[in-house]
Design an enzyme around this catalytic site. Structure first.
Site, PDB file in Angstrom:
ATOM      1  N   LYS A 126     -38.347  20.357 -13.199  1.00 47.60           N
ATOM      2  CA  LYS A 126     -37.746  21.253 -14.189  1.00 47.60           C
ATOM      3  C   LYS A 126     -36.238  21.331 -13.980  1.00 47.60           C
ATOM      4  O   LYS A 126     -35.459  21.302 -14.936  1.00 47.60           O
ATOM      5  CB  LYS A 126     -38.363  22.643 -14.095  1.00 47.60           C
ATOM      6  CG  LYS A 126     -37.797  23.617 -15.112  1.00 47.60           C
ATOM      7  CD  LYS A 126     -38.453  24.981 -15.008  1.00 47.60           C
ATOM      8  CE  LYS A 126     -37.848  25.932 -16.027  1.00 47.60           C
ATOM      9  NZ  LYS A 126     -38.408  27.280 -15.926  1.00 47.60           N
ATOM     10  N   ARG A 142     -34.718  18.181 -15.372  1.00 46.98           N
ATOM     11  CA  ARG A 142     -34.752  18.193 -16.842  1.00 46.98           C
ATOM     12  C   ARG A 142     -33.673  19.112 -17.407  1.00 46.98           C
ATOM     13  O   ARG A 142     -32.995  18.772 -18.381  1.00 46.98           O
ATOM     14  CB  ARG A 142     -36.134  18.637 -17.328  1.00 46.98           C
ATOM     15  CG  ARG A 142     -36.251  18.765 -18.845  1.00 46.98           C
ATOM     16  CD  ARG A 142     -37.666  19.091 -19.293  1.00 46.98           C
ATOM     17  NE  ARG A 142     -38.256  20.254 -18.679  1.00 46.98           N
ATOM     18  CZ  ARG A 142     -38.029  21.515 -19.065  1.00 46.98           C
ATOM     19  NH1 ARG A 142     -37.205  21.757 -20.073  1.00 46.98           N
ATOM     20  NH2 ARG A 142     -38.625  22.534 -18.467  1.00 46.98           N
ATOM     21  N   HIS A 146     -30.869  20.324 -15.818  1.00 52.66           N
ATOM     22  CA  HIS A 146     -29.506  20.327 -15.283  1.00 52.66           C
ATOM     23  C   HIS A 146     -28.895  18.978 -14.934  1.00 52.66           C
ATOM     24  O   HIS A 146     -27.697  18.943 -14.660  1.00 52.66           O
ATOM     25  CB  HIS A 146     -29.440  21.229 -14.048  1.00 52.66           C
ATOM     26  CG  HIS A 146     -29.780  22.650 -14.337  1.00 52.66           C
ATOM     27  ND1 HIS A 146     -29.010  23.452 -15.157  1.00 52.66           N
ATOM     28  CD2 HIS A 146     -30.828  23.412 -13.938  1.00 52.66           C
ATOM     29  CE1 HIS A 146     -29.562  24.646 -15.240  1.00 52.66           C
ATOM     30  NE2 HIS A 146     -30.667  24.652 -14.516  1.00 52.66           N
ATOM     31  N   LYS A 185     -30.756  30.205 -24.770  1.00 54.16           N
ATOM     32  CA  LYS A 185     -30.356  30.408 -23.380  1.00 54.16           C
ATOM     33  C   LYS A 185     -28.857  30.719 -23.379  1.00 54.16           C
ATOM     34  O   LYS A 185     -28.070  29.983 -23.968  1.00 54.16           O
ATOM     35  CB  LYS A 185     -30.659  29.151 -22.564  1.00 54.16           C
ATOM     36  CG  LYS A 185     -30.477  29.345 -21.083  1.00 54.16           C
ATOM     37  CD  LYS A 185     -30.980  28.146 -20.290  1.00 54.16           C
ATOM     38  CE  LYS A 185     -30.789  28.395 -18.798  1.00 54.16           C
ATOM     39  NZ  LYS A 185     -31.175  27.228 -18.014  1.00 54.16           N
ATOM     40  N   PRO A 186     -28.424  31.797 -22.716  1.00 54.10           N
ATOM     41  CA  PRO A 186     -27.010  32.186 -22.758  1.00 54.10           C
ATOM     42  C   PRO A 186     -26.069  31.129 -22.190  1.00 54.10           C
ATOM     43  O   PRO A 186     -24.958  30.964 -22.679  1.00 54.10           O
ATOM     44  CB  PRO A 186     -26.954  33.465 -21.928  1.00 54.10           C
ATOM     45  CG  PRO A 186     -28.356  33.960 -21.863  1.00 54.10           C
ATOM     46  CD  PRO A 186     -29.240  32.769 -21.990  1.00 54.10           C
ATOM     47  N   SER A 187     -26.509  30.423 -21.158  1.00 53.29           N
ATOM     48  CA  SER A 187     -25.665  29.379 -20.574  1.00 53.29           C
ATOM     49  C   SER A 187     -26.536  28.352 -19.866  1.00 53.29           C
ATOM     50  O   SER A 187     -27.662  28.663 -19.437  1.00 53.29           O
ATOM     51  CB  SER A 187     -24.658  29.982 -19.588  1.00 53.29           C
ATOM     52  OG  SER A 187     -25.328  30.539 -18.486  1.00 53.29           O
ATOM     53  N   THR A 245     -25.832  24.495 -17.453  1.00 52.28           N
ATOM     54  CA  THR A 245     -24.896  23.508 -16.943  1.00 52.28           C
ATOM     55  C   THR A 245     -25.605  22.192 -16.711  1.00 52.28           C
ATOM     56  O   THR A 245     -26.698  22.170 -16.124  1.00 52.28           O
ATOM     57  CB  THR A 245     -24.264  24.002 -15.621  1.00 52.28           C
ATOM     58  OG1 THR A 245     -23.593  25.236 -15.877  1.00 52.28           O
ATOM     59  CG2 THR A 245     -23.278  22.995 -15.064  1.00 52.28           C
ATOM     60  N   ARG A 298     -21.988  27.326 -23.027  1.00 53.11           N
ATOM     61  CA  ARG A 298     -22.043  28.781 -23.186  1.00 53.11           C
ATOM     62  C   ARG A 298     -22.357  29.088 -24.641  1.00 53.11           C
ATOM     63  O   ARG A 298     -21.753  28.524 -25.559  1.00 53.11           O
ATOM     64  CB  ARG A 298     -20.705  29.436 -22.815  1.00 53.11           C
ATOM     65  CG  ARG A 298     -20.239  29.185 -21.407  1.00 53.11           C
ATOM     66  CD  ARG A 298     -21.048  29.966 -20.386  1.00 53.11           C
ATOM     67  NE  ARG A 298     -20.597  29.688 -19.038  1.00 53.11           N
ATOM     68  CZ  ARG A 298     -21.204  28.859 -18.190  1.00 53.11           C
ATOM     69  NH1 ARG A 298     -22.278  28.209 -18.557  1.00 53.11           N
ATOM     70  NH2 ARG A 298     -20.750  28.682 -16.967  1.00 53.11           N
ATOM     71  N   HIS A 302     -33.008  25.348  -8.359  1.00 53.92           N
ATOM     72  CA  HIS A 302     -32.308  26.319  -9.204  1.00 53.92           C
ATOM     73  C   HIS A 302     -30.812  26.082  -9.086  1.00 53.92           C
ATOM     74  O   HIS A 302     -30.293  25.973  -7.975  1.00 53.92           O
ATOM     75  CB  HIS A 302     -32.648  27.742  -8.757  1.00 53.92           C
ATOM     76  CG  HIS A 302     -31.855  28.806  -9.441  1.00 53.92           C
ATOM     77  ND1 HIS A 302     -32.014  29.119 -10.781  1.00 53.92           N
ATOM     78  CD2 HIS A 302     -30.880  29.625  -8.981  1.00 53.92           C
ATOM     79  CE1 HIS A 302     -31.164  30.095 -11.097  1.00 53.92           C
ATOM     80  NE2 HIS A 302     -30.465  30.410 -10.022  1.00 53.92           N
TER      81      HIS A 302
END
Length: 144
Positions: free
Chosen positions: A26, A29, A31, A63-65, A67, A103, A135
């Site tokens: 995950k 996928r 990041h 999703k708010p942000s 990377t 963002r 994470h």
């Protein structure tokens, strides 16, 4: 009846696929995009990648942000062998990496989602489990 069985089979197959994804898979996928995926227009990178990678989807909030790191996954795995920050427990990459920070623009939290993309060279902080990143905890211009 046959269409109901087909529908249930497809739903169960989709659930099995989602349940079969490890935390590390995950993480990859959501990041890792190495090399950076070319898109038709640079400003559409975030919308395209978040939809393609199923981070945003119809019926779910935006999703708010997010990377995307444009480095080999092995470089992020190597960060897990670095000593964690005593205050946070996160591991940091020893060198800066190319990344795209997405963002959410505006106040719309439902799809279609509109994002602002920024290209950065930052160190990446990750949480690790069993020696693998699971994470993305953040990024920083300098080592932490």
């Amino acid at each position: 009846m046959a269409s109901w069985v087909l529908c249930m089979t497809l739903v169960l197959a989709a659930l099995a696929g989602a349940l079969g994804e490890t935390h590390y898979e995950k993480f990859l996928r959501q990041h890792v995009d190495n090399p950076r995926t070319p898109t038709l227009a640079a400003h559409r990178y975030c919308e395209t990648m978040l939809a393609r990678r199923q981070v945003t989807a119809p019926g779910r909030p935006c999703k708010p942000s997010n990377t995307f790191v444009h480095a080999p996954a092995a470089d992020l795995v190597a960060a897990c062998s670095q000593a964690p920050d005593p205050a946070t427990g996160f591991h940091s990459t020893p060198s800066a990496m190319s990344l795209t920070a997405c963002r959410l623009r505006g106040g719309n939290t439902r799809p279609p989602c509109a994002y602002r993309a920024r290209q950065l060279q930052h160190h990446v902080r990750v949480a690790c489990r069993d020696g693998l990143p699971v994470h993305l905890a953040g990024t920083s211009a300098g080592p932490q």
